[in-house]
Design an enzyme around this catalytic site. Structure first.
Site, PDB file in Angstrom:
ATOM      1  CG  HIS A  19     -20.785  14.019  -4.178  1.00 60.28           C
ATOM      2  ND1 HIS A  19     -19.986  14.751  -5.031  1.00 60.28           N
ATOM      3  CD2 HIS A  19     -21.730  14.874  -3.732  1.00 60.28           C
ATOM      4  CE1 HIS A  19     -20.440  15.996  -5.094  1.00 60.28           C
ATOM      5  NE2 HIS A  19     -21.500  16.110  -4.309  1.00 60.28           N
TER       6      HIS A  19
ATOM      7  CG  ASP B 243     -17.004  13.237  -4.369  1.00 59.65           C
ATOM      8  OD1 ASP B 243     -17.772  13.101  -5.335  1.00 59.65           O
ATOM      9  OD2 ASP B 243     -16.975  14.266  -3.669  1.00 59.65           O
TER      10      ASP B 243
ATOM     11  CD  GLU C 241     -22.291  19.799  -5.395  1.00 53.83           C
ATOM     12  OE1 GLU C 241     -21.919  20.888  -5.813  1.00 53.83           O
ATOM     13  OE2 GLU C 241     -21.665  18.737  -5.597  1.00 53.83           O
TER      14      GLU C 241
HETATM   15  C1  TNX Z   1     -18.461  21.990  -4.783  1.00 53.33           C
HETATM   16  S1  TNX Z   1     -18.402  21.766  -1.638  1.00 53.33           S
HETATM   17  C2  TNX Z   1     -18.529  20.742  -4.202  1.00 53.33           C
HETATM   18  C3  TNX Z   1     -17.452  19.771  -4.474  1.00 53.33           C
HETATM   19  C4  TNX Z   1     -16.561  20.241  -5.575  1.00 53.33           C
HETATM   20  C5  TNX Z   1     -16.200  21.701  -5.360  1.00 53.33           C
HETATM   21  C6  TNX Z   1     -15.229  22.248  -6.361  1.00 53.33           C
HETATM   22  C7  TNX Z   1     -19.397  20.830  -2.011  1.00 53.33           C
HETATM   23  C8  TNX Z   1     -20.235  20.508  -0.902  1.00 53.33           C
HETATM   24  N1  TNX Z   1     -19.472  20.384  -3.269  1.00 53.33           N
HETATM   25  O1  TNX Z   1     -18.026  18.526  -4.766  1.00 53.33           O
HETATM   26  O2  TNX Z   1     -15.417  19.471  -5.560  1.00 53.33           O
HETATM   27  O3  TNX Z   1     -17.386  22.455  -5.433  1.00 53.33           O
HETATM   28  O4  TNX Z   1     -14.853  23.564  -6.029  1.00 53.33           O
END
Ligand code: TNX
Length: 551
Positions: free
Chosen positions: A264, A201, A328
């Site tokens: 990420h 990440d 994301e």
């Molecule tokens: C969302 S879950 C994210 C993570 C973060 C998390 C913190 C996801 C696919 N993405 O990158 O660490 O929220 O709660």
């Protein structure tokens, strides 16, 4: 009740004692996760210290060791002349007596009679889970002069869900081998069978890749709360990964690695700047995350990722699924329109939207995984990316978007349920807790236990649910003490929710069992939140390290 009743001296006392004894014999013992069925039988099996266990040679030694620890008896593997007479026996399901349902898959049948303890299963996993149950029975059994007195019973058990998982984020803060091995032991105790290992990440790349040594030499330095370029390198060597995977395999736990892409990616880009696809500034901070994406269309980047995935595949040969993130990504799209390779791709393919570029990239990398012999796992964004249903596992995480879950199920994807609420364990678990996430509420133990029945899925939808998973994101968890605090006892509730059939789930029973379970965790050196005493919140403030705060 572990004490023997006093010898009664009066007839009415005798009657009372018999009643008590009967009640004791017929009370369901404290088993976690609660089994699918438990039937008490007449009589008691007395086990002596010289008892041995007839079992397949392939049974990993750790299971007999934990049985011995739980029972306090040196229960050794039966050898030679002991084999035909051993009274504790692991048997194939083909030998199940007529008239009894035959266990399948991870299921098992335990039959305790005054003569023997017979454990039937169709697979090594079923035997292992039966032994876990037997270990809990033996740990609680009354004992005299070194012998155990086990009430006779018949337990037929099988999991509700195939995927019973826990995700550990190693990137934001690194756990390390010792913590992971300890975690695997505790997961096995409660019949959890998937460790989703979030190894890469933005803050750190934690997996050694031989072809690209800078990924760990440079990319593994630092964490969410320590951005110094000379921070210590923290990662798993390939040798450590092999050791961890083998340790997990012995405990029927499949380790599913995640190599997050195309978002990420900052840590990888830090190591190899030519991979950069641009990013965004999170909350105006220039250190978070300006190189969030891989360039999704550059041939050298695709070759790099193919190589990384090939090395990953070789390290996790039995994973079945490799998770490639896919989450994301749109946060980091800003620079994509300027990238010449993205422009070329869009022209060539006639794309008009960046979403199409993302879908193209997803299909491209899913193709690599398929060629390597793996299914593709991805966060729920990938359900809209046109990936094949029979080769893809969707992880539903956006609890505020139930239509995404329903669309994935309706489209025929197998889905792992891990919505932020109640499955993200970086959310606080008590109203008084100050560190960790909230989102119109938080994730108390009882909500985890009630999941997924709170979703109101019908039987056809549930049939496509592969299972449940808790996710520990570690932005706010610098120390192992805090990671333990966030994980336990909520992971016990998740384990029972994932194993026990709906009509056997019972919150009151679970809570009644919990104090002893907390003791057992502490005996393993695992800290936890104690909901009975409302133990103080463990935050990283106590360590003097900087704390991360998430909205
Ligand atoms: C969302 S879950 C994210 C993570 C973060 C998390 C913190 C996801 C696919 N993405 O990158 O660490 O929220 O709660």
């Amino acid at each position: 009740m572990t004490h023997r009743p006093q010898r009664p001296t009066q007839p009415h006392l005798l009657a009372a004692a018999l009643l008590l004894a009967a009640a004791h014999a017929y009370a369901e013992p404290e088993l976690t996760p609660r089994p699918a069925s438990f039937l008490p039988r007449q009589g008691v099996l007395v086990l002596r210290p010289d008892e041995s266990v007839a079992c397949p040679d392939t049974l990993p030694a750790c299971h007999l060791e934990s049985l011995s620890r739980a029972s306090g008896l040196p229960l050794a593997r039966a050898r030679g002349a002991q084999l035909p007479t051993a009274r504790v026996r692991l048997l194939p399901s083909a030998e199940v007596p007529a008239g009894t349902a035959v266990p399948q898959g991870e299921g098992y049948l335990v039959r305790v009679t005054p003569e023997s303890l017979l454990l039937y299963a169709a697979t090594p996993a079923g035997h292992q889970y039966g032994l876990q149950t037997v270990g809990q029975l033996l740990a609680a059994a009354p004992r005299t002069d070194g012998t155990l007195h086990l009430a006779c019973a018949e337990i037929a058990d099988a999991p509700r869900f195939a995927w019973r998982g826990y995700m550990l984020d190693e990137s934001r803060h690194f756990s390390g081998k010792a913590a992971v091995l300890r975690l695997l032991d505790a997961m096995a105790d409660y019949k959890l069978n998937r460790l989703h290992w979030h190894l890469t990440d933005s803050p750190g790349w934690r997996l050694e890749i031989k072809a690209y040594p800078r990924l760990t030499a440079v990319g593994s330095r630092g964490s969410e709360t320590d951005r110094r370029p000379d921070a210590p390198a923290q990662f798993y060597t390939q040798e450590e990964v092999r050791e961890i995977v083998a340790y997990a395999r012995d405990r029927n736990i499949t380790v599913v690695p995640e190599i997050d892409m195309p978002g990420h990616a900052d840590a990888a880009v830090l190591a190899y700047p030519e991979l950069d696809g641009g990013g965004y500034l999170q909350k105006g901070r220039t250190d978070k995350w300006p190189h969030f994406t891989f360039n999704p269309a550059r041939p050298e980047v695709l070759k790099f990722l193919d190589t990384v995935l090939a090395e990953t595949a070789a390290l996790f040969p039995d994973a079945g699924v490799i998770h490639f993130g896919g989450d994301e990504v749109h946060f980091g799209w800003q620079r994509w329109p300027e990238l010449p390779e993205v422009q070329d791709l869009m022209r060539r393919e006639g794309f008009t939207r960046l979403e199409e570029v993302e879908s193209w990239f997803n299909r491209r990398m899913a193709g690599t995984l398929r060629t390597l012999g793996f299914k593709t796992g991805g966060w729920d964004e990938i359900a809209a990316r046109g990936l094949p249903h029979d080769q893809t596992v969707v992880f539903w995480w956006r609890h505020d978007k139930p239509p995404v879950l329903h669309a994935a199920l309706d489209a025929g994807y197998p889905v792992v349920l891990c919505p932020r609420r109640p499955c993200y364990f970086d959310f606080v678990q008590h109203a008084d807790h100050t560190t960790g996430r909230r989102w119109n509420g938080f994730n108390p133990l009882d909500d985890v236990y009630a999941f997924p029945d709170t979703l109101g899925l019908n039987a056809a939808q549930e049939a496509r649910v592969l299972g449940l998973q808790a996710c520990l994101w570690t932005e706010t968890a610098v120390t192992q003490a805090r990671r333990d605090f966030l994980t336990w006892p909520r992971l016990l509730a998740l384990a029972e929710a994932a194993w026990t059939p709906r009509d056997r789930k019972d919150l009151a029973s679970f809570r009644a069992r919990l104090p002893a379970l907390l003791d057992r965790l502490r005996a393993r050196g695992i800290g936890c939140y104690d909901p009975f005493t409302h133990s103080p919140e463990v935050t990283d403030a106590q360590t003097g390290k900087p704390q991360a705060h998430l909205d």
